[in-house]
Design a protein around this motif. Structure first.
Motif, PDB file in Angstrom:
ATOM      1  N   ARG A  43      -7.037   4.688  -5.070  1.00 59.80           N
ATOM      2  CA  ARG A  43      -8.380   4.834  -4.511  1.00 59.80           C
ATOM      3  C   ARG A  43      -8.316   6.586  -4.202  1.00 59.80           C
ATOM      4  O   ARG A  43      -7.358   6.920  -3.312  1.00 59.80           O
ATOM      5  N   HIS A  44      -9.443   7.113  -4.545  1.00 61.48           N
ATOM      6  CA  HIS A  44      -9.504   8.524  -4.033  1.00 61.48           C
ATOM      7  C   HIS A  44     -10.174   8.524  -2.748  1.00 61.48           C
ATOM      8  O   HIS A  44     -11.327   8.676  -2.620  1.00 61.48           O
ATOM      9  N   GLN A  45      -9.277   8.457  -1.670  1.00 59.23           N
ATOM     10  CA  GLN A  45      -9.897   8.401  -0.435  1.00 59.23           C
ATOM     11  C   GLN A  45      -8.943   8.599   0.540  1.00 59.23           C
ATOM     12  O   GLN A  45      -7.700   8.560   0.149  1.00 59.23           O
ATOM     13  N   GLY A  46      -9.221   9.133   1.911  1.00 57.25           N
ATOM     14  CA  GLY A  46      -8.230   9.340   2.767  1.00 57.25           C
ATOM     15  C   GLY A  46      -7.594   8.100   3.322  1.00 57.25           C
ATOM     16  O   GLY A  46      -8.150   7.098   3.206  1.00 57.25           O
TER      17      GLY A  46
ATOM     18  N   ARG B 103       1.478  -6.863  -5.971  1.00 54.51           N
ATOM     19  CA  ARG B 103       0.297  -5.694  -6.200  1.00 54.51           C
ATOM     20  C   ARG B 103       0.630  -4.583  -5.636  1.00 54.51           C
ATOM     21  O   ARG B 103       0.995  -4.594  -4.350  1.00 54.51           O
ATOM     22  N   LEU B 104       0.150  -3.309  -6.151  1.00 59.86           N
ATOM     23  CA  LEU B 104       0.149  -2.193  -5.447  1.00 59.86           C
ATOM     24  C   LEU B 104      -1.041  -1.515  -5.391  1.00 59.86           C
ATOM     25  O   LEU B 104      -1.815  -1.170  -6.330  1.00 59.86           O
ATOM     26  N   LEU B 105      -1.311  -1.150  -4.220  1.00 63.37           N
ATOM     27  CA  LEU B 105      -2.871  -0.292  -4.080  1.00 63.37           C
ATOM     28  C   LEU B 105      -2.317   1.083  -3.353  1.00 63.37           C
ATOM     29  O   LEU B 105      -1.865   1.017  -2.536  1.00 63.37           O
ATOM     30  N   ALA B 106      -2.679   2.279  -4.058  1.00 59.22           N
ATOM     31  CA  ALA B 106      -2.556   3.474  -3.632  1.00 59.22           C
ATOM     32  C   ALA B 106      -3.673   4.141  -3.181  1.00 59.22           C
ATOM     33  O   ALA B 106      -4.782   3.813  -3.366  1.00 59.22           O
ATOM     34  N   PHE B 107      -3.423   5.105  -2.409  1.00 61.16           N
ATOM     35  CA  PHE B 107      -4.652   6.231  -1.935  1.00 61.16           C
ATOM     36  C   PHE B 107      -3.898   7.705  -2.228  1.00 61.16           C
ATOM     37  O   PHE B 107      -2.895   7.791  -1.952  1.00 61.16           O
ATOM     38  N   ASP B 108      -4.760   8.454  -2.408  1.00 53.74           N
ATOM     39  CA  ASP B 108      -4.497   9.875  -2.144  1.00 53.74           C
ATOM     40  C   ASP B 108      -5.924  10.618  -2.358  1.00 53.74           C
ATOM     41  O   ASP B 108      -6.881  10.221  -3.024  1.00 53.74           O
TER      42      ASP B 108
ATOM     43  N   GLN C 247      -5.469   6.946  12.831  1.00 55.70           N
ATOM     44  CA  GLN C 247      -6.250   6.126  12.505  1.00 55.70           C
ATOM     45  C   GLN C 247      -5.738   4.945  11.535  1.00 55.70           C
ATOM     46  O   GLN C 247      -5.774   3.901  11.549  1.00 55.70           O
ATOM     47  N   ALA C 248      -4.799   5.703  10.492  1.00 57.53           N
ATOM     48  CA  ALA C 248      -4.178   4.944   9.491  1.00 57.53           C
ATOM     49  C   ALA C 248      -3.101   3.914  10.209  1.00 57.53           C
ATOM     50  O   ALA C 248      -2.763   2.656   9.868  1.00 57.53           O
ATOM     51  N   LEU C 249      -2.349   4.427  11.140  1.00 56.58           N
ATOM     52  CA  LEU C 249      -1.422   3.535  11.795  1.00 56.58           C
ATOM     53  C   LEU C 249      -2.117   2.485  12.586  1.00 56.58           C
ATOM     54  O   LEU C 249      -1.592   1.319  12.590  1.00 56.58           O
TER      55      LEU C 249
ATOM     56  N   VAL D 178       0.813  -1.302   0.085  1.00 61.68           N
ATOM     57  CA  VAL D 178      -0.082  -0.105  -0.134  1.00 61.68           C
ATOM     58  C   VAL D 178       0.853   1.437   0.079  1.00 61.68           C
ATOM     59  O   VAL D 178       1.829   1.326   0.812  1.00 61.68           O
ATOM     60  N   ASP D 179       0.609   2.045  -0.929  1.00 63.44           N
ATOM     61  CA  ASP D 179       1.157   3.447  -0.785  1.00 63.44           C
ATOM     62  C   ASP D 179       0.008   4.350  -0.707  1.00 63.44           C
ATOM     63  O   ASP D 179      -0.706   4.881  -1.322  1.00 63.44           O
ATOM     64  N   ALA D 180       0.102   4.891   0.689  1.00 63.53           N
ATOM     65  CA  ALA D 180      -0.914   5.272   1.287  1.00 63.53           C
ATOM     66  C   ALA D 180      -0.886   6.873   0.772  1.00 63.53           C
ATOM     67  O   ALA D 180      -2.018   7.590   0.900  1.00 63.53           O
ATOM     68  N   THR D 181       0.334   7.414   0.230  1.00 63.19           N
ATOM     69  CA  THR D 181       0.258   8.683  -0.284  1.00 63.19           C
ATOM     70  C   THR D 181       0.956   8.784  -1.541  1.00 63.19           C
ATOM     71  O   THR D 181       1.906   9.146  -1.634  1.00 63.19           O
ATOM     72  N   PHE D 182      -0.038   8.691  -2.600  1.00 63.21           N
ATOM     73  CA  PHE D 182       0.679   8.383  -4.064  1.00 63.21           C
ATOM     74  C   PHE D 182       1.603   9.748  -4.350  1.00 63.21           C
ATOM     75  O   PHE D 182       2.499   9.689  -5.083  1.00 63.21           O
ATOM     76  N   GLY D 183       0.617  10.799  -4.358  1.00 60.30           N
ATOM     77  CA  GLY D 183       1.471  12.226  -4.646  1.00 60.30           C
ATOM     78  C   GLY D 183       1.391  12.185  -6.133  1.00 60.30           C
ATOM     79  O   GLY D 183       0.746  12.419  -7.008  1.00 60.30           O
ATOM     80  N   ARG D 184       2.948  12.280  -6.691  1.00 56.67           N
ATOM     81  CA  ARG D 184       3.014  12.240  -8.227  1.00 56.67           C
ATOM     82  C   ARG D 184       3.622  10.787  -8.392  1.00 56.67           C
ATOM     83  O   ARG D 184       4.026  10.467  -9.508  1.00 56.67           O
ATOM     84  N   GLY D 185       3.688   9.597  -7.454  1.00 52.38           N
ATOM     85  CA  GLY D 185       4.092   8.534  -7.627  1.00 52.38           C
ATOM     86  C   GLY D 185       5.292   8.032  -7.943  1.00 52.38           C
ATOM     87  O   GLY D 185       5.841   7.069  -8.420  1.00 52.38           O
TER      88      GLY D 185
END
Ligand SMILES: C[S@@+](CC[C@H](N)C(=O)[O-])C[C@H]1O[C@@H](n2cnc3c(N)ncnc32)[C@H](O)[C@@H]1O
Length: 313
Positions: free
Chosen positions: A74-77, A49-54, A216-218, A27-34
């Protein structure tokens, strides 16, 4: 198409700390510019597999450029990462805060350096902007936010000035207006720092609920990490780093049951592995790296206690 770019901080260090197997789910929780995501994909195998959030729609637009079946976003916190299936994730990366394009684009309202609308939302499609909040919040709440999230000594005079200005001339609308007002209320200057630095940091943290989401994420990461999976967090100011440090310490410490002091202590959920700072060369090439602190922890084999209060929604 804009021209703002983001230089990824601690790129190799983060990827090396994160990857323990090439076929895992990351999980990349903070995709940014990738930056981290692309380097991670380059090292994963075909089954990885890589699942990102931003939260930022511009990050999502950038992610759409990645055409790789192993990747999704995912477009999500990122607080929502705790909703992934238990023990399904091999590594969680969080590169906290805002990206360079967010701060460099005056339209996003994060910067006191160039004038723009006073927005500061990572996700401008949801929630209250900084201007909307400062137009309605009472003086005490504004002062508390600026003191607690900006560690600003002049929080009370700044809050008073914001409310007085609101009553006299209407609410603040632009970053330049807020920066000027703060400069007038801050009596002693910190060398090399704009007087508005602390206030802008505080309002941004509040508007985006940054510290609550981090906490919460931690907690969520404890549920979703597999035994041996890694948690890698890069933070950029002391409030974030304190939360990460205390979280890792709390779950790395054996807890003795006071009612049964001679019983085996409960097994710990995390093992602290490393604290990493960028080297001189990286800071020279990218001054925004100078305050970065990366902490790495590993999920142990221990099952979550039945009464564990996680951040799952
Ligand atoms: C420092 S940048 C990440 C840069 C990225 N590692 C790279 O190399 O391009 C942080 C990103 O995380 C996003 N972000 C910050 N807090 C978030 C949260 N709570 N949930 C989802 N995204 C968040 C921001 O919108 C921003 O795009």
């Amino acid at each position: 198409m804009n021209t703002w770019t983001h230089t990824t901080v601690l790129l190799n260090e983060a990827i090396d700390a994160l990857i323990t197997r090439a076929d895992g789910l990351y999980v990349d929780a903070t995709f940014g510019r990738g930056g981290h995501s692309r380097a991670l994909l380059a090292q994963l195998g075909a089954a990885g597999r890589l699942l990102a959030f931003d939260k930022d729609p511009e990050a999502l637009a950038e992610a759409a450029q990645i055409r790789d079946e192993r990747f999704s976003i995912r477009h999500q916190g990122f607080a929502a990462l705790g909703e992934l299936p238990p023990a399904s994730v091999t590594g969680v990366l969080m590169d906290l805060g805002i990206s360079s394009p967010q701060i460099d684009n005056p339209e996003r309202g994060f910067s006191f350096r160039a004038d723009g609308p006073l927005d500061m939302r990572m996700d401008p499609t949801r929630g209250q902007s900084a201007a909307e909040w400062l137009a309605v919040a009472d003086q005490r709440q504004i002062a508390e936010v600026i003191r607690d999230y900006g560690e600003e000594r002049f929080a009370v005079p700044i809050a008073k000035a914001i409310v007085a200005r609101r009553q006299e001339r209407g609410p603040l609308a632009s970053t330049a207006e807020l920066a000027e007002l703060v400069a007038g209320a801050v009596k002693t200057r910190e060398p090399g720092q704009n007087p508005a630095t602390r206030t802008f940091q505080a309002v941004r943290i509040f508007v985006n609920g940054e510290l609550e989401e981090l906490q919460q994420a931690l907690e969520g990461s404890l549920h979703v990490l597999q035994p041996g999976g890694r948690l890698v967090v890069i933070s950029f100011h002391s409030l974030e780093d304190r939360i990460v440090k205390q979280f890792i310490a709390r779950h790395s410490r054996a807890v003795v049951d006071r009612r049964a002091p001679f019983a085996e202590p409960a097994p710990t959920l995390l093992r602290a592995l490393a604290r990493v700072r960028p080297g001189e060369a990286e800071v020279a090439a990218n001054p925004r790296a100078r305050s970065a602190i990366m902490r790495v922890a590993e999920r142990t084999q221990a099952p979550l206690p039945a009464n564990h209060r996680g951040g799952r929604a």
